[in-house]
Design an enzyme around this catalytic site. Structure first.
Site, PDB file in Angstrom:
ATOM      1  N   ILE A 151      -3.591   3.586  -6.130  1.00  0.00           N
ATOM      2  CA  ILE A 151      -2.676   3.910  -5.034  1.00  0.00           C
ATOM      3  C   ILE A 151      -1.228   3.682  -5.451  1.00  0.00           C
ATOM      4  O   ILE A 151      -0.346   4.507  -5.196  1.00  0.00           O
ATOM      5  CB  ILE A 151      -3.018   3.091  -3.779  1.00  0.00           C
ATOM      6  CG1 ILE A 151      -4.404   3.485  -3.252  1.00  0.00           C
ATOM      7  CG2 ILE A 151      -1.963   3.276  -2.688  1.00  0.00           C
ATOM      8  CD1 ILE A 151      -4.936   2.598  -2.150  1.00  0.00           C
ATOM      9  N   ASP A 170       2.389  -5.633 -12.517  1.00  0.00           N
ATOM     10  CA  ASP A 170       0.925  -5.645 -12.428  1.00  0.00           C
ATOM     11  C   ASP A 170       0.433  -6.407 -13.648  1.00  0.00           C
ATOM     12  O   ASP A 170       0.818  -6.084 -14.779  1.00  0.00           O
ATOM     13  CB  ASP A 170       0.381  -4.211 -12.437  1.00  0.00           C
ATOM     14  CG  ASP A 170      -1.112  -4.142 -12.149  1.00  0.00           C
ATOM     15  OD1 ASP A 170      -1.861  -4.939 -12.757  1.00  0.00           O
ATOM     16  OD2 ASP A 170      -1.538  -3.297 -11.344  1.00  0.00           O
ATOM     17  N   ARG A 231      -3.174  -4.868   2.318  1.00  0.00           N
ATOM     18  CA  ARG A 231      -4.069  -5.807   2.990  1.00  0.00           C
ATOM     19  C   ARG A 231      -3.237  -6.793   3.804  1.00  0.00           C
ATOM     20  O   ARG A 231      -2.190  -7.263   3.354  1.00  0.00           O
ATOM     21  CB  ARG A 231      -4.914  -6.592   1.970  1.00  0.00           C
ATOM     22  CG  ARG A 231      -5.995  -5.766   1.295  1.00  0.00           C
ATOM     23  CD  ARG A 231      -7.181  -5.553   2.247  1.00  0.00           C
ATOM     24  NE  ARG A 231      -8.274  -4.846   1.597  1.00  0.00           N
ATOM     25  CZ  ARG A 231      -8.420  -3.535   1.571  1.00  0.00           C
ATOM     26  NH1 ARG A 231      -7.516  -2.768   2.154  1.00  0.00           N
ATOM     27  NH2 ARG A 231      -9.464  -2.982   0.982  1.00  0.00           N
ATOM     28  N   ASP A 255       1.509  -1.925   7.967  1.00  0.00           N
ATOM     29  CA  ASP A 255       0.344  -1.209   8.493  1.00  0.00           C
ATOM     30  C   ASP A 255      -0.852  -2.141   8.629  1.00  0.00           C
ATOM     31  O   ASP A 255      -1.853  -1.770   9.225  1.00  0.00           O
ATOM     32  CB  ASP A 255      -0.010  -0.043   7.553  1.00  0.00           C
ATOM     33  CG  ASP A 255      -1.108   0.846   8.103  1.00  0.00           C
ATOM     34  OD1 ASP A 255      -1.014   1.247   9.275  1.00  0.00           O
ATOM     35  OD2 ASP A 255      -2.074   1.127   7.363  1.00  0.00           O
ATOM     36  N   GLU A 260      -6.807  -8.759  12.431  1.00  0.00           N
ATOM     37  CA  GLU A 260      -6.976  -7.407  12.977  1.00  0.00           C
ATOM     38  C   GLU A 260      -8.285  -7.326  13.746  1.00  0.00           C
ATOM     39  O   GLU A 260      -9.268  -7.979  13.379  1.00  0.00           O
ATOM     40  CB  GLU A 260      -6.963  -6.376  11.848  1.00  0.00           C
ATOM     41  CG  GLU A 260      -5.614  -6.261  11.138  1.00  0.00           C
ATOM     42  CD  GLU A 260      -5.584  -5.134  10.110  1.00  0.00           C
ATOM     43  OE1 GLU A 260      -6.582  -4.380  10.014  1.00  0.00           O
ATOM     44  OE2 GLU A 260      -4.577  -4.995   9.405  1.00  0.00           O
ATOM     45  N   HIS A 278      -3.044  -0.016  11.142  1.00  0.00           N
ATOM     46  CA  HIS A 278      -3.909   0.202   9.978  1.00  0.00           C
ATOM     47  C   HIS A 278      -4.275   1.682   9.837  1.00  0.00           C
ATOM     48  O   HIS A 278      -5.446   2.066   9.849  1.00  0.00           O
ATOM     49  CB  HIS A 278      -5.176  -0.651  10.068  1.00  0.00           C
ATOM     50  CG  HIS A 278      -5.748  -0.979   8.723  1.00  0.00           C
ATOM     51  ND1 HIS A 278      -6.367  -2.181   8.447  1.00  0.00           N
ATOM     52  CD2 HIS A 278      -5.805  -0.271   7.566  1.00  0.00           C
ATOM     53  CE1 HIS A 278      -6.779  -2.193   7.192  1.00  0.00           C
ATOM     54  NE2 HIS A 278      -6.445  -1.041   6.637  1.00  0.00           N
ATOM     55  N   LEU A 279      -3.233   2.496   9.691  1.00  0.00           N
ATOM     56  CA  LEU A 279      -3.394   3.946   9.611  1.00  0.00           C
ATOM     57  C   LEU A 279      -3.443   4.467   8.170  1.00  0.00           C
ATOM     58  O   LEU A 279      -3.470   5.671   7.953  1.00  0.00           O
ATOM     59  CB  LEU A 279      -2.239   4.645  10.340  1.00  0.00           C
ATOM     60  CG  LEU A 279      -2.085   4.358  11.836  1.00  0.00           C
ATOM     61  CD1 LEU A 279      -0.872   5.106  12.377  1.00  0.00           C
ATOM     62  CD2 LEU A 279      -3.343   4.754  12.589  1.00  0.00           C
ATOM     63  N   GLY A 280      -3.437   3.572   7.187  1.00  0.00           N
ATOM     64  CA  GLY A 280      -3.345   3.985   5.795  1.00  0.00           C
ATOM     65  C   GLY A 280      -4.310   5.073   5.390  1.00  0.00           C
ATOM     66  O   GLY A 280      -3.962   5.995   4.648  1.00  0.00           O
ATOM     67  N   ALA A 281      -5.539   4.997   5.876  1.00  0.00           N
ATOM     68  CA  ALA A 281      -6.557   5.987   5.502  1.00  0.00           C
ATOM     69  C   ALA A 281      -6.827   7.004   6.608  1.00  0.00           C
ATOM     70  O   ALA A 281      -7.784   7.770   6.526  1.00  0.00           O
ATOM     71  CB  ALA A 281      -7.856   5.277   5.130  1.00  0.00           C
TER      72      ALA A 281
END
Length: 524
Positions: A151, A170, A231, A255, A260, A278-281
């Protein structure tokens, strides 16, 4: 004929795929736990999203259940240990919603830069507060991406298209991969200091929970803007509120939240914080993708025995299983050890098999080692996905087979980073896994649930210093093995301990004069 239950709302294409593969499918959504437990025994497969929670009680009632497929990445709603105990494979679909989540991140960044939600609400109220919503351009601004995997890489690509400067952090990002992506690789503190916008794309683990906190905010540029579409719990919400109120953080777009569904939250109602549920997907395309993938994976397993994206089961044939079982545990422990003591970007993983183990199917062992190395900093890594994730991060995987070795049977794991090379060798004593050397230092030790790895200057005082600090903290030492690295002034030690080691105790250990590196290792 195999039978599958779809217990959550899912794109209709999932049911169509099951039927086209000769699988009987029922769609029953909104079931209570008792209702699900009363019927689950009739099914071979269960396809879910996030509404269904698969508990030990449900699994106990699932006498015929062979596989659970989650249409999405996270599997927190499935009790995976209980599933494993009951012989049920747990699968997910880790790549079906990557583009959608990345696009939502970009949307949140643009909304944050121009205060779009706030300006929309104000205009609907007839206020026309044009001067109040002065924004900033994204052009030529620096975006700091924490987590440059699947992502994160898509976010980077989109941001570069908007002519932003992108820096990335990273632990597994190599210099070569960073160049390919067109970004500058930096350490985390440098990212904090330079970024105008920061976005998170990491899993929630012990290392990443609350990683953005008051200490982190203090290192950031004034008026930084922050997005989290990954997350909940990565950002300390109380510290974020304080940082926004103080002006240190110009705004935030979230998000995901620590709790939750988030019906109440201390961040809600703040004029400079944008929140979405939580609209990411949540796009039609993403829901179609994960529904199709989960149906295809479950069908392929029930019809052909093929295992794809399994989180709790290695890809091993029935014939190989008895031979591989003790080696699988050894491979898991060795990989977990190296993953937990490696702090820099990994460029290569090399596995050498010698003696008896070289004559059996070593591919599952290599997959287990790579997965265990990556699990130290990632969630939901499995033997199937680990090789592709390693490749995505520019990590070379190599194996060699030696008919004979110094021991009757042994596995050597070498990890090369941009700073140094690390090595661990293990074997089986009476079928029991043992580590026999670290960095070519003979250190025979059995893996226990909690251990300390120490790299230190080879001079007096280490044993006494470690013993005193742990003793004063009430931490019992079960075993203490050490040795020196030949030809150097360095030594390594492995300490098996009982119980937990608090952060302040770890800080005291790190402060010992001779200690170069100390890592707390946990093993299942």
């Amino acid at each position: 004929m195999p039978k599958v239950l779809i217990s959550d709302k899912m794109a209709p294409k999932a049911a169509e795929i099951f039927k086209s593969n000769g699988i009987d499918v029922d769609v029953k959504t909104g079931l209570s736990p008792d209702e699900l437990a009363s019927i689950i025994g009739d099914y071979d497969g269960l396809a879910i999203r996030s509404s269904t929670t698969v508990t030990p009680d449900i699994l106990s009632a699932a006498k015929n259940l062979k596989v659970i497929g989650r249409a999405g990445i996270g599997t927190d709603n499935i009790d995976k240990p209980a599933a494993t105990q009951n012989g049920v494979i747990v699968m997910n679909t880790p790549f079906g919603n990557s583009v959608t989540t990345a696009e939502h991140t970009i949307s949140m960044m643009m909304a944050l830069a121009r205060s779009i939600p706030q300006a929309n609400e104000s205009t609907h109220q007839g206020k026309w507060e044009k001067s109040k919503f002065m924004g900033v351009e994204l052009f030529n601004k620096t975006l700091g991406v924490i987590g440059c995997g699947n992502i994160g890489a898509i976010v980077i690509d989109r941001a570069l298209g908007m002519k932003m400067k992108v820096i990335g952090f990273d632990p597994f990002l190599t210099d070569e991969r960073a160049i390919e992506m067109g970004i500058e690789k930096v350490e985390l503190d440098e990212l904090y200091a330079r970024a105008d916008f920061i976005t998170l794309h990491v899993p929630k683990t012990e290392k990443t929970a609350n990683m953005i906190n008051a200490e982190s905010f203090a290192k950031m540029k004034d008026s930084v803007r922050i997005m989290n579409v990954a997350r909940g719990g990565l950002i300390n919400e109380s510290d974020l509120l304080n940082a926004v109120n103080s002006g240190k953080v110009a705004g935030a777009a979230l998000d995901v939240f620590e709790q939750e569904p988030a019906k109440e939250n201390i961040l809600f109602g703040h004029e400079r914080i944008i929140c979405t549920p939580h609209l990411g997907a949540s796009t039609t395309e993403a829901q179609d993708n994960v529904a199709i993938q989960v149906a295809e994976q479950i069908s392929d397993y029930l019809n052909n025995g093929a295992v794809t994206n399994a989180l709790n089961m290695p890809s091993i044939s029935a014939e190989d299983a008895p031979k591989l079982k003790p080696y699988m545990k050894l491979a898991e422990d060795m990989g977990a050890m190296m993953g937990q003591i490696t702090d820099h970007a990994i460029t290569s993983i090399t596995v050498e098999y010698a003696g008896t183990v070289s004559k059996i199917n070593t591919k599952p062992l290599t997959a287990m080692i790579v997965a265990s190395v990556l699990k130290a900093t990632m969630e939901d890594v499995n033997m199937v996905s680990a090789p592709s994730i390693a490749s995505e991060r520019g990590i070379d995987i190599a194996t060699t087979l030696h008919e004979k070795g110094d021991l009757p049977t042994s596995i050597s794991l070498k990890i090369k980073t941009e700073k140094r090379e690390k090595e661990v060798t293990g074997t089986l004593f009476g079928g029991t896994p043992r580590v026999v050397s670290i960095d070519n230092v003979p250190v025979e030790v059995a893996i226990t649930p909690s251990m300390l790895f120490i790299r230190n200057d080879d001079k007096p005082g280490l044993i006494g210093g470690v013993g005193t600090i742990l003793g004063e903290a009430g931490v019992n030492i079960a075993d203490f093995r050490l040795g020196r690295i030949e030809g150097t002034s360095e030594a390594v030690a492995i300490v098996a301990i009982d119980g937990e080691v608090a952060n302040d105790v770890m800080n005291d250990l790190k402060a010992l004069d001779s200690v170069q590196q100390i890592s707390l290792m946990k093993f299942a």
